[in-house]
Design an enzyme around this catalytic site. Structure first.
Site, PDB file in Angstrom:
ATOM      1  N   ASP A 149       0.687  -1.370   0.173  1.00  5.40           N
ATOM      2  CA  ASP A 149      -0.128   0.037   0.018  1.00  5.40           C
ATOM      3  C   ASP A 149       0.867   1.246   0.115  1.00  5.40           C
ATOM      4  O   ASP A 149       1.935   1.320  -0.427  1.00  5.40           O
ATOM      5  CB  ASP A 149      -0.849  -0.189   1.312  1.00  5.40           C
ATOM      6  CG  ASP A 149      -2.160   0.571   1.004  1.00  5.40           C
ATOM      7  OD1 ASP A 149      -2.274   1.755   0.707  1.00  5.40           O
ATOM      8  OD2 ASP A 149      -3.267  -0.171   0.931  1.00  5.40           O
ATOM      9  N   HIS A 204      -3.506   5.908   3.339  1.00  2.00           N
ATOM     10  CA  HIS A 204      -4.333   4.939   3.060  1.00  2.00           C
ATOM     11  C   HIS A 204      -3.739   3.562   3.824  1.00  2.00           C
ATOM     12  O   HIS A 204      -4.594   2.839   4.251  1.00  2.00           O
ATOM     13  CB  HIS A 204      -4.446   4.645   1.599  1.00  2.00           C
ATOM     14  CG  HIS A 204      -5.383   3.661   1.211  1.00  2.00           C
ATOM     15  ND1 HIS A 204      -5.005   2.598   0.778  1.00  2.00           N
ATOM     16  CD2 HIS A 204      -6.647   3.955   1.004  1.00  2.00           C
ATOM     17  CE1 HIS A 204      -5.925   1.662   0.452  1.00  2.00           C
ATOM     18  NE2 HIS A 204      -7.003   2.490   0.186  1.00  2.00           N
ATOM     19  N   SER A 392     -11.211  -1.087  -0.370  1.00  2.00           N
ATOM     20  CA  SER A 392     -10.137  -1.081   0.384  1.00  2.00           C
ATOM     21  C   SER A 392     -10.155  -1.365   1.884  1.00  2.00           C
ATOM     22  O   SER A 392      -9.286  -1.882   2.372  1.00  2.00           O
ATOM     23  CB  SER A 392      -9.265   0.280   0.161  1.00  2.00           C
ATOM     24  OG  SER A 392      -8.953   0.522  -1.103  1.00  2.00           O
TER      25      SER A 392
END
Length: 569
Positions: A149, A204, A392
């Protein structure tokens, strides 16, 4: 190598405020005490206190479990916890040396519901039956989970969770840290103008990591799926996304394979989370064989690869890695267990998990219905918690559950992981998901319990629990079966000869019938009459095409007979 943008469409909202609540008083069994008498003093202790004590049974430490009556404690009053506590105090004050100690018969409960103050806002954990799974394991001895990520942040609620990771971003302008690949996977932010639009820092990977394994039951912040998670960050997403080449190397390295120019991974993962993806317009196998090959190699080493379906309200079969083989592809649901409005769908989906919907507050708690996890503010100056939405966010729920499955069964294979997740998932109705949510909503307890107590040591064959294993149905002969809580659906297929076809289901209790197109994707009809009534669907179908019918358990363990008539072979 052209870069692919990450399919991230999550929304930051205000950090919630909540306080942990302490119970008003201990819980006790009304009218029951545990007493340790001094030798020969049992009757005297009761008389001194003015109570009548009847022995229920002797306990292993020399104590006696007794029931209280008399002495002003009438039949009604001994039913109260307070009267029981009063009886304890009376014995302590008046029995003196006649007793060594006396105490209530306390009620203790499983400590699997954590004391993290924001846990009450994590609706997404009860939605997937996760608290019950914590009564089996909270992740002790679980393997490393790799998060491929945006990288790592040292959020206080992730302290002690990390093993050494790596920064795989080879493009220095994309990386934003002034250099190429190195051993520091720190997320320096990904704010940039992408496709003409200003994108803020997402942090994220930190949000994903918090769902997998935020420090839990520590009285701080949020809970993670795995209370003992070990997380390895492989940084591949920078400004405006990341490249296939970098992602492939991250897959191989986190799986324990050799990557040129990168030191060996001393702590390889058994679970990989990839909450990323891109639109290719065709399947992974057709358009991105390099990524498919890397995934195949990881799975061959016993690694389970969990990937996001994508956030475009589109067929996941057109996105990578969502459409790659040998993955667990995850769609997103919202608070009602409906497919989230943004979530991709279709035959590439294996299971669904909570991903949230920040456009709503259906549960009325004053906050958007997103997934709450660890984050940093947009400026990068303070750590906080925030609600995001997206596949996600659904994906790390599943990756965390998979790590719990490995904790209770270290030798489980990726094929067995997928089979178990699918066979234990809760089917979603046609109202909840009409376009394909795989086997349904992940049931964490059922999956972990099955991993612990069931399964074989070899990969499971494709079964009639999925469209891929559908049993052929002809109008010459009906088929009989049964669906129970552990085997919640059976699939059948038949070929139409043109004209009206009727599929009929007779059951001993409550099961529903669904008819799907030749891709087992679009629902053509449903019969959900309830009880043991006969279900029936009639449709005009195209000659020569194969169609699918699904028998889905609603309640009980229905035995059934399914048949097809009319214009069918």
């Amino acid at each position: 190598m052209n870069e692919q943008s990450s399919t991230v469409d999550e929304t930051l909202v205000t950090q919630p405020a909540a306080e942990a609540q302490r119970p008003d008083a201990p819980e006790v069994v009304p009218g029951e005490l545990i007493i340790k008498y001094r030798e020969g003093m049992a009757q005297q202790s009761a008389q001194l206190a003015g109570l009548s004590l009847s022995a229920v049974r002797a306990l292993s430490g020399g104590e006696t479990l007794v029931r209280v009556s008399g002495g002003g404690l009438g039949a009604q009053s001994i039913l109260s916890a307070q009267a029981t506590l009063d009886a304890v105090e009376r014995l302590r004050e008046q029995a003196g040396d006649a007793i060594e100690y006396v105490q209530p018969n306390y009620i203790y409960r499983a400590l699997a519901v954590p004391n993290d103050p924001y846990y009450s806002l994590q609706w997404h954990y009860p939605a997937m039956n996760l608290p019950a799974a914590w009564d089996i394991t909270t992740g002790a001895n679980s393997p490393v989970v790799a998060v491929i990520d945006t990288g790592q942040l040292n959020h206080p609620d992730l302290a002690g969770r990390f093993v050494a990771g790596y920064d795989f971003i080879s493009n220095t302008s994309t990386a934003g840290d002034g250099n190429g690949r190195d051993s520091d996977p720190t997320d320096v932010g990904d704010a940039a103008v992408c496709n003409g639009q200003q994108q803020p820092n997402s942090w994220h990977g930190t949000h994903v990591a918090g769902t997998i394994g935020a420090a839990t039951n520590n009285g701080v912040g949020v809970a993670g799926v795995n209370w003992n998670a070990r997380i390895q960050h492989a940084r591949v997403l920078g400004k405006c996304g990341g490249s296939t080449a970098d992602i492939i190397d991250a897959i191989r390295w986190t799986s324990g394979m050799t990557v040129s120019g990168v030191p060996a991974n001393a702590t390889p993962a058994k679970v990989i989370n990839m909450s990323l993806g891109g639109y290719l317009g065709s399947s992974c196998a057709a358009s991105d064989p390099a990524t498919q090959a890397a995934i195949n190699d990881a799975v061959a080493r016993g690694v389970t690869v969990v990937v996001a379906a994508g956030n475009s309200n589109d067929n996941a079969g057109l996105y990578t890695p969502a459409s790659c083989n040998n993955t667990v592809t995850v769609a997103a649901t919202e608070t009602r267990n409906y497919r989230a409005p943004y979530s991709n769908y279709g035959s590439a989906i294996d299971v669904a998990a909570p991903g949230g919907d920040t456009s709503a507050d259906r549960n009325g708690d004053g906050y958007a219905d997103g997934v709450l996890s660890t984050l940093r503010d947009a400026s990068g100056t303070a750590y906080n918690y925030a609600f995001y939405q997206g596949t996600s966010m659904a994906t790390p729920h599943v990756a965390g559950v998979v790590s719990l499955m490995y904790a209770v069964r270290p030798g489980i294979t990726p094929a067995q992981v997928l089979s178990t997740l699918q066979s234990t998932a809760k089917p979603l109705s046609s109202t909840q998901c009409a376009q394909g949510c795989g086997s349904g909503l992940v049931d964490a307890y059922a999956a972990v319990n099955a991993a612990k107590n069931g399964g074989t040591t070899s990969p499971q064959p494709v079964s009639d629990d999925t469209a891929q294993g559908a049993i052929t149905l002809t109008k010459a002969a009906s088929k009989s079966g049964s669906v129970s809580s552990s085997d919640t659906q059976d699939w059948y297929k038949f070929t139409a000869t043109g004209g009206s076809v009727t599929v009929r289901l007779a059951t001993g209790s409550d099961a529903d019938l669904y008819l799907y197109d030749s891709n087992a994707l679009t629902q053509l009809g449903a019969s959900e009459r309830g009880g043991s009534q006969t279900e029936s669907i009639s449709r005009t179908l195209t000659a020569g095409k194969t169609y699918y019918a699904a028998v889905v358990r609603y309640s009980g363990s229905p035995n059934y007979t399914v048949s097809v008539s009319g214009a069918a072979q």
